[in-house]
Design a protein around this motif. Sequence first.
Motif, PDB file in Angstrom:
ATOM      1  N   UNK A 163       0.827  -0.864   0.103  1.00 56.75           N
ATOM      2  CA  UNK A 163       0.306   0.105   0.458  1.00 56.75           C
ATOM      3  C   UNK A 163       0.637   1.299   0.257  1.00 56.75           C
ATOM      4  N   UNK A 164       0.277   2.118   0.028  1.00 55.42           N
ATOM      5  CA  UNK A 164       1.271   3.459  -0.520  1.00 55.42           C
ATOM      6  C   UNK A 164       0.426   4.832   0.673  1.00 55.42           C
ATOM      7  N   UNK A 165       0.449   4.562   1.171  1.00 51.85           N
ATOM      8  CA  UNK A 165      -0.324   5.614   2.653  1.00 51.85           C
ATOM      9  C   UNK A 165       0.717   7.360   2.801  1.00 51.85           C
ATOM     10  N   UNK A 166       0.381   8.042   2.412  1.00 53.55           N
ATOM     11  CA  UNK A 166       0.936  10.240   2.493  1.00 53.55           C
ATOM     12  C   UNK A 166       2.858   9.620   2.070  1.00 53.55           C
ATOM     13  N   UNK A 167       2.921   9.016   1.241  1.00 54.56           N
ATOM     14  CA  UNK A 167       4.368   8.248   0.765  1.00 54.56           C
ATOM     15  C   UNK A 167       5.030   7.250   1.490  1.00 54.56           C
ATOM     16  N   UNK A 168       4.710   6.687   2.687  1.00 49.07           N
ATOM     17  CA  UNK A 168       5.278   5.514   3.701  1.00 49.07           C
ATOM     18  C   UNK A 168       4.181   3.857   2.287  1.00 49.07           C
ATOM     19  N   UNK A 169       5.064   3.243   1.995  1.00 50.38           N
ATOM     20  CA  UNK A 169       5.214   2.634   0.777  1.00 50.38           C
ATOM     21  C   UNK A 169       5.088   0.937   1.218  1.00 50.38           C
ATOM     22  N   UNK A 170       4.576   0.248   1.320  1.00 49.56           N
ATOM     23  CA  UNK A 170       5.029  -1.117   1.829  1.00 49.56           C
ATOM     24  C   UNK A 170       5.163  -1.547   0.497  1.00 49.56           C
ATOM     25  N   UNK A 171       5.558  -2.548   0.769  1.00 46.31           N
ATOM     26  CA  UNK A 171       5.567  -3.853  -0.649  1.00 46.31           C
ATOM     27  C   UNK A 171       5.531  -4.879   0.008  1.00 46.31           C
ATOM     28  N   UNK A 197       3.419 -13.559  -6.984  1.00 48.31           N
ATOM     29  CA  UNK A 197       3.252 -11.384  -7.964  1.00 48.31           C
ATOM     30  C   UNK A 197       3.318 -10.911  -6.636  1.00 48.31           C
ATOM     31  N   UNK A 198       4.052 -10.054  -6.474  1.00 46.84           N
ATOM     32  CA  UNK A 198       4.059  -9.102  -5.387  1.00 46.84           C
ATOM     33  C   UNK A 198       3.628  -7.734  -5.996  1.00 46.84           C
ATOM     34  N   UNK A 199       2.965  -6.284  -5.754  1.00 46.59           N
ATOM     35  CA  UNK A 199       2.332  -5.417  -5.824  1.00 46.59           C
ATOM     36  C   UNK A 199       3.110  -4.763  -4.515  1.00 46.59           C
ATOM     37  N   UNK A 200       3.903  -3.397  -5.477  1.00 46.31           N
ATOM     38  CA  UNK A 200       4.161  -2.837  -3.860  1.00 46.31           C
ATOM     39  C   UNK A 200       3.200  -1.261  -4.578  1.00 46.31           C
ATOM     40  N   UNK A 201       3.577  -0.432  -3.269  1.00 44.52           N
ATOM     41  CA  UNK A 201       2.544   0.435  -3.587  1.00 44.52           C
ATOM     42  C   UNK A 201       2.571   1.452  -4.456  1.00 44.52           C
ATOM     43  N   UNK A 202       1.853   2.090  -4.848  1.00 44.72           N
ATOM     44  CA  UNK A 202       2.791   3.225  -6.357  1.00 44.72           C
ATOM     45  C   UNK A 202       2.980   4.540  -5.520  1.00 44.72           C
ATOM     46  N   UNK A 203       4.001   5.652  -5.991  1.00 44.41           N
ATOM     47  CA  UNK A 203       4.486   4.837  -6.887  1.00 44.41           C
ATOM     48  C   UNK A 203       5.530   4.305  -6.849  1.00 44.41           C
ATOM     49  N   UNK A 212      11.776  -4.281   2.827  1.00 47.44           N
ATOM     50  CA  UNK A 212      11.694  -3.475   3.402  1.00 47.44           C
ATOM     51  C   UNK A 212      10.248  -2.266   2.558  1.00 47.44           C
ATOM     52  N   UNK A 213       9.779  -1.533   3.565  1.00 48.64           N
ATOM     53  CA  UNK A 213       9.052  -0.323   3.582  1.00 48.64           C
ATOM     54  C   UNK A 213      10.166  -0.179   2.883  1.00 48.64           C
ATOM     55  N   UNK A 214       9.172   1.400   3.036  1.00 48.81           N
ATOM     56  CA  UNK A 214      10.636   3.067   2.518  1.00 48.81           C
ATOM     57  C   UNK A 214       9.477   4.024   2.580  1.00 48.81           C
ATOM     58  N   UNK A 215       9.854   4.960   3.166  1.00 46.95           N
ATOM     59  CA  UNK A 215       9.033   6.441   2.833  1.00 46.95           C
ATOM     60  C   UNK A 215       9.505   7.157   1.538  1.00 46.95           C
ATOM     61  N   UNK A 216       9.144   7.491   0.919  1.00 46.35           N
ATOM     62  CA  UNK A 216       9.209   8.027  -0.666  1.00 46.35           C
ATOM     63  C   UNK A 216      10.547   9.225   0.010  1.00 46.35           C
ATOM     64  N   UNK A 243       4.869  -5.442  -9.658  1.00 50.21           N
ATOM     65  CA  UNK A 243       4.603  -5.246 -10.356  1.00 50.21           C
ATOM     66  C   UNK A 243       4.086  -3.288  -8.823  1.00 50.21           C
ATOM     67  N   UNK A 244       4.306  -2.249  -9.617  1.00 47.52           N
ATOM     68  CA  UNK A 244       4.150  -1.279  -8.564  1.00 47.52           C
ATOM     69  C   UNK A 244       2.452  -0.536  -8.990  1.00 47.52           C
ATOM     70  N   UNK A 245       2.006  -0.471  -7.384  1.00 45.43           N
ATOM     71  CA  UNK A 245       0.610  -0.172  -7.637  1.00 45.43           C
ATOM     72  C   UNK A 245       0.339  -1.169  -8.144  1.00 45.43           C
ATOM     73  N   UNK A 246      -1.277  -0.926  -8.530  1.00 38.73           N
ATOM     74  CA  UNK A 246      -2.481  -2.245  -9.644  1.00 38.73           C
ATOM     75  C   UNK A 246      -1.612  -2.773 -10.366  1.00 38.73           C
TER      76      UNK A 246
END
Length: 246
Positions: A163-171, A197-203, A212-216, A243-246
Motif C-alpha cells: 500500500x501507499x499511504x501519504x508516501x509511506x509505501x509497503x511491499x 505476484x508482488x505489488x508494492x504500493x504506487x508510486x 523493506x518498506x520505504x518513505x518515498x 508490479x508497482x501499484x495495480x
Amino acid sequence: TGEISDKGDYVVRNNYDKTINITGGSPTIYLDGATIAVGSGNAINITNNATPTIYVVGEGNTISSSNGAGIYVEKGNTVTITGSSRNDELTVTGGNARPGIGGYVNDNYSGVDCGDITISNITVSANGSGDGLGNASPGIGCVGNATCGTITISNATIYASGFNDNNYISPGIGSGFTTTQNPGSIPNVIASNSEIHVHRGSPGSTCDYIGWAVYSITPPTTTANSAINPGAGSIKSSTVYCYTGD
C-alpha cells in the motif's frame, strides 16, 4: 461461537460476521464457500501457542476486516493455509493499516509481532491497507518495528499487495510503516515451486517488492532498493512477478 482451543475440525460456509478466536490447540478450520467479514478487530485471531490449519475448499473464500488484520498470528504461533491444489482460492484483506496475513498495528500506532506463516497447495491473494495517516501495511508480514516469523510458501500461487499511504509505501511481502515506527526487520521468506505476484504500493520509489518498506521522501528511511529480499530465507524453483501499484 467462534471460540476454538482444541484439536477439532470446524467448517465455515456462507457468511460469518464474528471474529474466530483460536486460543490454543491445533484445530483444522475448513472454509467452503465462506465469507468471514468483521467490522473491527482481526477476522481470525490466533494466539496462545496455537497451530491451526486453515484448509480452503474451492473458490470464492474470503476473509476480511475493516479495522484489523485478516489473519493475525501471534508471535510463537503458526498458521498453515492450504488446500488440495491451486484451484482452491482464498482472498485475505486487512483494514486500516493492518496486513492481510501477519501482524497488526495497535491503538498507539505500534507494530505487534507475528509468528510463522505457511502457505502450500493453494492460491492466496493477500492485501495490505492504509489509514490515511501514513500507516501502511504489506499484504503478508509485519508493520513498524515489529518482527515476523518465517513465511514459507510451497507449490502455491500468491498475489500479495502492499500500500501507499501519504508516501509511506509497503511491499507485497515484508515490512510496513507506522507513523511512529520505521521498519525494524523483514521476514525470512522461504519459497519453492511457486508463482508469486508482488505489488508494492504506487508510486513505488525504492520500496522493495519483497522486503523493506520505504518513505518515498529522500533520503529513504530504510535500506529498500526495489529488490526481492527474502531476508535469511531463499526463493527457489519459483517465478516472482513484480508490479508497482495495480
